[in-house]
Design an enzyme around this catalytic site. Sequence first.
Site, PDB file in Angstrom:
ATOM      1  N   SER A 253      -2.951  81.223  50.059  1.00  0.00           N
ATOM      2  CA  SER A 253      -1.933  80.758  49.120  1.00  0.00           C
ATOM      3  C   SER A 253      -2.346  81.138  47.709  1.00  0.00           C
ATOM      4  CB  SER A 253      -1.780  79.238  49.226  1.00  0.00           C
ATOM      5  OG  SER A 253      -1.120  78.759  48.062  1.00  0.00           O
TER       6      SER A 253
ATOM      7  N   ASP B  90      22.311  63.941  56.057  1.00  0.00           N
ATOM      8  CA  ASP B  90      22.066  64.959  57.110  1.00  0.00           C
ATOM      9  C   ASP B  90      21.522  64.345  58.398  1.00  0.00           C
ATOM     10  OD1 ASP B  90      19.522  64.571  55.945  1.00  0.00           O
ATOM     11  OD2 ASP B  90      19.040  66.719  55.794  1.00  0.00           O
TER      12      ASP B  90
ATOM     13  N   ASP C  50      17.750  71.184  54.334  1.00  0.00           N
ATOM     14  CA  ASP C  50      16.978  72.098  53.487  1.00  0.00           C
ATOM     15  C   ASP C  50      16.666  73.397  54.226  1.00  0.00           C
ATOM     16  OD1 ASP C  50      17.059  69.818  52.014  1.00  0.00           O
ATOM     17  OD2 ASP C  50      14.937  69.333  52.227  1.00  0.00           O
TER      18      ASP C  50
ATOM     19  N   SER D  31       9.540  68.454  43.557  1.00  0.00           N
ATOM     20  CA  SER D  31      10.586  68.143  42.583  1.00  0.00           C
ATOM     21  C   SER D  31      11.945  67.934  43.218  1.00  0.00           C
ATOM     22  CB  SER D  31      10.720  69.284  41.578  1.00  0.00           C
ATOM     23  OG  SER D  31       9.493  69.501  40.949  1.00  0.00           O
ATOM     24  N   GLY D  32      11.997  67.880  44.538  1.00  0.00           N
ATOM     25  CA  GLY D  32      13.282  67.689  45.196  1.00  0.00           C
ATOM     26  C   GLY D  32      14.065  68.985  45.317  1.00  0.00           C
ATOM     27  N   LEU D  33      13.419  70.144  45.148  1.00  0.00           N
ATOM     28  CA  LEU D  33      14.114  71.430  45.288  1.00  0.00           C
ATOM     29  C   LEU D  33      13.671  72.145  46.567  1.00  0.00           C
ATOM     30  CD1 LEU D  33      14.066  72.669  41.578  1.00  0.00           C
ATOM     31  CD2 LEU D  33      15.852  71.390  42.762  1.00  0.00           C
TER      32      LEU D  33
ATOM     33  N   GLU E  40      23.584  63.042  50.000  1.00  0.00           N
ATOM     34  CA  GLU E  40      22.138  62.782  50.074  1.00  0.00           C
ATOM     35  C   GLU E  40      21.827  61.789  51.186  1.00  0.00           C
ATOM     36  OE1 GLU E  40      20.095  65.191  48.851  1.00  0.00           O
ATOM     37  OE2 GLU E  40      21.028  64.793  46.909  1.00  0.00           O
ATOM     38  N   HIS E  41      20.859  62.155  52.012  1.00  0.00           N
ATOM     39  CA  HIS E  41      20.411  61.366  53.177  1.00  0.00           C
ATOM     40  C   HIS E  41      21.500  61.262  54.253  1.00  0.00           C
ATOM     41  CE1 HIS E  41      16.388  59.804  51.797  1.00  0.00           C
ATOM     42  NE2 HIS E  41      16.868  60.333  50.687  1.00  0.00           N
TER      43      HIS E  41
END
Length: 386
Positions: free
Chosen positions: A68, A37, A172, A123-125, A34-35
């Site tokens: 949308s 990249d 991502d 949500s962090g996804l 995490e972090h």
Amino acid sequence: MNVQARDAAQEFGHRFGRRPTVSRAPGRVNLIGEHTDYNDGFVMPAALEFATLVAASPRPDRRLNVYSMIMDELRSFDLDAPAATGRHDWSDYVFGVAVMLERAGRRLQGADLVVSTDVPLGSGLSSSAALEVSSAHALLTASGLPFQPIAVAKICQRAENDYVGMRCGIMDQYVSACGVAGAALLIDCRTLESRNVPIAPNLKLLVANSAVRHQHAGGEYNARREACEEGVRLLKPALGAIRALRDVTPEALEANRKLLPDLIYRRCRHIVTENARVLEAERALIAGDFAACGAAMNASHASMRDDFEITCPEVDFLAELAQATLGVYGSRMTGGGFGGCTVSLVEAGAVKRVSQILVDGYRVGCGRDAEIFDCSPSDGAGLIPL
Ligand code: GLA
């Protein structure tokens, strides 16, 4: 046919009166790294079955009209008169990608687009990357241009950095574009090479959503990135030609600790130890040593909580509860932080029991409802056959 794709195509037909193609790009869960990249380091995400779909068809002019389904909003954009900055809403992710595709030499045709998603938002996804990459796929397809996954991932990252204003790394967008069913990707964020790391069928990735929503654009995320850059600046005189924290070993950091204010030191310690943990997790998964992979995940959570300070009490609670539950090899927060989800590596046979323990425990401990997703790694972006 996929129900979500059918609904998007129907909505498209109803609004624009033509038959679209449907592009898909998934969200992701990060197993570990995490972090790291944006520090040129290592990450190990998997693409999810949750995805954003963009139904699209070219127009004879240079207009983009985007509807949308989830926001019930229509936005328009003129490719010949692009606004320099966004509108600060969801459409920035679509138009930012269009602007950056053109800047990268992809001449686009106008298009009508309908966006639909089942990636949980905030949500962090990686709902943002899913929207960027699916939009890129749809815009390129409508223009008759090829989708080159790694090049597109870089263009989408640029859109988020320069158009939306969030200085994210490449993870991502990369995994949304290049994901592989049944495997996580070990990505070297410096060389942009990746290796598949198969997830054994007797393992499950259990994602628990704390329902604490994060907001990344600006704010704490960018502040963490600046702290890492400050660390590199302060270490350079002692360590010579380092370009990023990727080039600093845990030993070199310890030996030069006195050069750094405590806060910067702890931020750097998270990154340099996290890079080592990603490689250890890869080794362990390939060797079938799930306990060692889980231990690296647990250590990653502690490092995010204590050194990088990007967790919150709710995700700490969920990760620690999972870590103490039989059938769980390891658990940690996943994604940029400040809320969102945890990911746990779970024995397939224990998924139901672990899910119930997390839901019940979270309600009692935090007074909130956690949503649990039993995830399997899916493929990256592509066209859905209609
Ligand atoms: C967000 C960013 C990624 C990465 C993660 C943290 O998801 O978009 O580039 O930095 O946070 O690992």
